[in-house]
Design a protein around this motif. Structure first.
Motif, PDB file in Angstrom:
ATOM      1  N   GLY A 148       0.784  -1.223   0.000  1.00  0.00           N
ATOM      2  CA  GLY A 148       0.000   0.000   0.000  1.00  0.00           C
ATOM      3  C   GLY A 148       0.823   1.283   0.000  1.00  0.00           C
ATOM      4  N   ASP A 149       2.128   1.188  -0.090  1.00  0.00           N
ATOM      5  CA  ASP A 149       2.991   2.359  -0.075  1.00  0.00           C
ATOM      6  C   ASP A 149       3.291   2.774  -1.513  1.00  0.00           C
ATOM      7  N   ASP A 150       2.528   3.712  -2.037  1.00  0.00           N
ATOM      8  CA  ASP A 150       2.688   4.130  -3.432  1.00  0.00           C
ATOM      9  C   ASP A 150       4.099   4.684  -3.650  1.00  0.00           C
ATOM     10  N   GLY A 151       4.699   4.281  -4.744  1.00  0.00           N
ATOM     11  CA  GLY A 151       6.042   4.744  -5.059  1.00  0.00           C
ATOM     12  C   GLY A 151       7.124   3.875  -4.454  1.00  0.00           C
ATOM     13  N   TYR A 152       6.840   2.593  -4.226  1.00  0.00           N
ATOM     14  CA  TYR A 152       7.859   1.668  -3.717  1.00  0.00           C
ATOM     15  C   TYR A 152       9.080   1.736  -4.604  1.00  0.00           C
ATOM     16  N   HIS A 153      10.219   1.891  -4.021  1.00  0.00           N
ATOM     17  CA  HIS A 153      11.504   2.057  -4.712  1.00  0.00           C
ATOM     18  C   HIS A 153      11.607   3.402  -5.429  1.00  0.00           C
ATOM     19  N   GLY A 154      10.483   4.046  -5.730  1.00  0.00           N
ATOM     20  CA  GLY A 154      10.420   5.420  -6.214  1.00  0.00           C
ATOM     21  C   GLY A 154      11.522   5.852  -7.157  1.00  0.00           C
ATOM     22  N   PHE A 155      12.143   6.997  -6.817  1.00  0.00           N
ATOM     23  CA  PHE A 155      13.161   7.587  -7.685  1.00  0.00           C
ATOM     24  C   PHE A 155      14.409   6.720  -7.764  1.00  0.00           C
ATOM     25  N   GLY A 156      14.679   5.941  -6.723  1.00  0.00           N
ATOM     26  CA  GLY A 156      15.865   5.085  -6.718  1.00  0.00           C
ATOM     27  C   GLY A 156      15.883   4.134  -7.890  1.00  0.00           C
ATOM     28  N   ILE A 157      14.765   3.467  -8.138  1.00  0.00           N
ATOM     29  CA  ILE A 157      14.720   2.486  -9.231  1.00  0.00           C
ATOM     30  C   ILE A 157      14.722   3.189 -10.587  1.00  0.00           C
ATOM     31  N   LYS A 158      14.166   4.398 -10.645  1.00  0.00           N
ATOM     32  CA  LYS A 158      14.217   5.178 -11.893  1.00  0.00           C
ATOM     33  C   LYS A 158      15.660   5.557 -12.215  1.00  0.00           C
ATOM     34  N   SER A 159      16.422   5.886 -11.192  1.00  0.00           N
ATOM     35  CA  SER A 159      17.837   6.210 -11.377  1.00  0.00           C
ATOM     36  C   SER A 159      18.615   4.987 -11.855  1.00  0.00           C
ATOM     37  N   VAL A 160      18.331   3.826 -11.256  1.00  0.00           N
ATOM     38  CA  VAL A 160      18.966   2.573 -11.675  1.00  0.00           C
ATOM     39  C   VAL A 160      18.645   2.301 -13.145  1.00  0.00           C
ATOM     40  N   GLU A 161      17.388   2.501 -13.525  1.00  0.00           N
ATOM     41  CA  GLU A 161      16.975   2.284 -14.919  1.00  0.00           C
ATOM     42  C   GLU A 161      17.704   3.243 -15.862  1.00  0.00           C
ATOM     43  N   ALA A 162      17.814   4.518 -15.466  1.00  0.00           N
ATOM     44  CA  ALA A 162      18.464   5.520 -16.315  1.00  0.00           C
ATOM     45  C   ALA A 162      19.947   5.186 -16.527  1.00  0.00           C
ATOM     46  N   ILE A 163      20.631   4.773 -15.466  1.00  0.00           N
ATOM     47  CA  ILE A 163      22.057   4.428 -15.589  1.00  0.00           C
ATOM     48  C   ILE A 163      22.229   3.161 -16.414  1.00  0.00           C
ATOM     49  N   THR A 164      21.342   2.187 -16.218  1.00  0.00           N
ATOM     50  CA  THR A 164      21.393   0.960 -17.017  1.00  0.00           C
ATOM     51  C   THR A 164      21.237   1.287 -18.499  1.00  0.00           C
ATOM     52  N   ASP A 165      20.264   2.142 -18.828  1.00  0.00           N
ATOM     53  CA  ASP A 165      20.030   2.549 -20.219  1.00  0.00           C
ATOM     54  C   ASP A 165      21.225   3.321 -20.783  1.00  0.00           C
ATOM     55  N   LYS A 166      21.795   4.198 -19.967  1.00  0.00           N
ATOM     56  CA  LYS A 166      22.921   5.037 -20.409  1.00  0.00           C
ATOM     57  C   LYS A 166      24.091   4.196 -20.917  1.00  0.00           C
ATOM     58  N   TYR A 167      24.309   3.037 -20.296  1.00  0.00           N
ATOM     59  CA  TYR A 167      25.441   2.183 -20.671  1.00  0.00           C
ATOM     60  C   TYR A 167      25.004   0.961 -21.489  1.00  0.00           C
ATOM     61  N   GLY A 168      23.810   1.039 -22.080  1.00  0.00           N
ATOM     62  CA  GLY A 168      23.346  -0.015 -22.982  1.00  0.00           C
ATOM     63  C   GLY A 168      23.008  -1.325 -22.297  1.00  0.00           C
ATOM     64  N   GLY A 169      22.686  -1.263 -21.015  1.00  0.00           N
ATOM     65  CA  GLY A 169      22.380  -2.480 -20.270  1.00  0.00           C
ATOM     66  C   GLY A 169      20.912  -2.858 -20.321  1.00  0.00           C
ATOM     67  N   ASP A 170      20.606  -3.988 -19.716  1.00  0.00           N
ATOM     68  CA  ASP A 170      19.234  -4.503 -19.669  1.00  0.00           C
ATOM     69  C   ASP A 170      18.869  -4.755 -18.207  1.00  0.00           C
ATOM     70  N   LEU A 171      17.787  -4.123 -17.731  1.00  0.00           N
ATOM     71  CA  LEU A 171      17.336  -4.242 -16.350  1.00  0.00           C
ATOM     72  C   LEU A 171      16.107  -5.139 -16.281  1.00  0.00           C
ATOM     73  N   THR A 172      16.146  -6.121 -15.394  1.00  0.00           N
ATOM     74  CA  THR A 172      15.006  -7.014 -15.176  1.00  0.00           C
ATOM     75  C   THR A 172      14.727  -7.080 -13.679  1.00  0.00           C
ATOM     76  N   ILE A 173      13.463  -6.938 -13.315  1.00  0.00           N
ATOM     77  CA  ILE A 173      13.055  -7.041 -11.913  1.00  0.00           C
ATOM     78  C   ILE A 173      11.958  -8.087 -11.819  1.00  0.00           C
TER      79      ILE A 173
END
Length: 197
Positions: A148-173
């Motif tokens: 029930g906590d909206d925004g679980y992982h929030g900006f942290g996971i968005k940052s992880v996704e952005a860095i993964t994309d920046k270096y051509g990586g693939d993120l799976t959760i």
């Protein structure tokens, strides 16, 4: 030299205890200092100095919060990622895992596992941790809510996704029962050639 560092840590622990005895410092405080030296002494040596620093810092936090952080990492091939991005990437990943594990009531499940390994022309990052509640995923495949906590992982996971994309990586959760798994695969050859050009 690792042996020299271990010897210095051993000497430092001895000096702290000796000094504490002379001026009657609170034993609990002395034990905390010795614990910090032990954590530094046993810090993971990943082959990447920036990552060693991040993991030493996170290990200390986990130790203080009775969380077991296990790290098996060969990060010698992560040099294509800037120190700032490495700090943000692993900092956010471990912070998210720590936040989730702190809500787990079973002391035996207060564990975070970090594995970084080289697989052919890729670097694989795998982080697993227990969590309490339910994880709901958004359309983008990223977690949205937990218990029930909206925004679980929030900006942290968005940052992880952005860095993964920046270096051509693939993120799976993924979630399997009460285990949250985050996996990143970076193509080393592609990143190496991009950094050289």
């Amino acid at each position: 030299n690792v042996n020299l560092l271990n010897l210095k840590c051993h000497d430092l622990k001895h000096q702290v205890r000796e000094f504490a005895d002379k001026i009657a410092i609170d034993k609990a405080y002395v034990n905390d200092l010795v614990d910090i030296i032990d954590i530094y002494d046993s810090s993971v040596k990943t082959g990447n100095a920036a990552l060693d620093l991040i993991l030493a810092e996170k290990s200390l936090f986990c130790h203080r919060n009775h969380i077991v952080l296990t790290c098996l990492a060969d990060c010698s091939r992560l040099g294509f990622i800037s120190d700032a991005d490495l700090y943000s990437l692993f900092g956010n990943i471990v912070d998210n895992a720590t936040e989730a594990v702190m809500k787990v009531t079973d002391e035996h499940k207060k564990n975070i596992n970090v594995i970084v390994r080289n697989v052919d022309e890729f670097v694989s990052i795998q982080v697993d941790n227990y969590f309490a509640g339910t994880v709901v995923f958004g359309e983008d495949g990223l977690p949205r809510t937990c218990k029930g906590d909206d925004g679980y992982h929030g900006f942290g996971i968005k940052s992880v996704e952005a860095i993964t994309d920046k270096y051509g990586g693939d993120l799976t959760i993924s979630v399997n029962d009460d285990i949250f798994s985050l996996s990143i695969l970076f193509p080393v050859a592609k990143c190496d050639s991009a950094a050289a050009g």
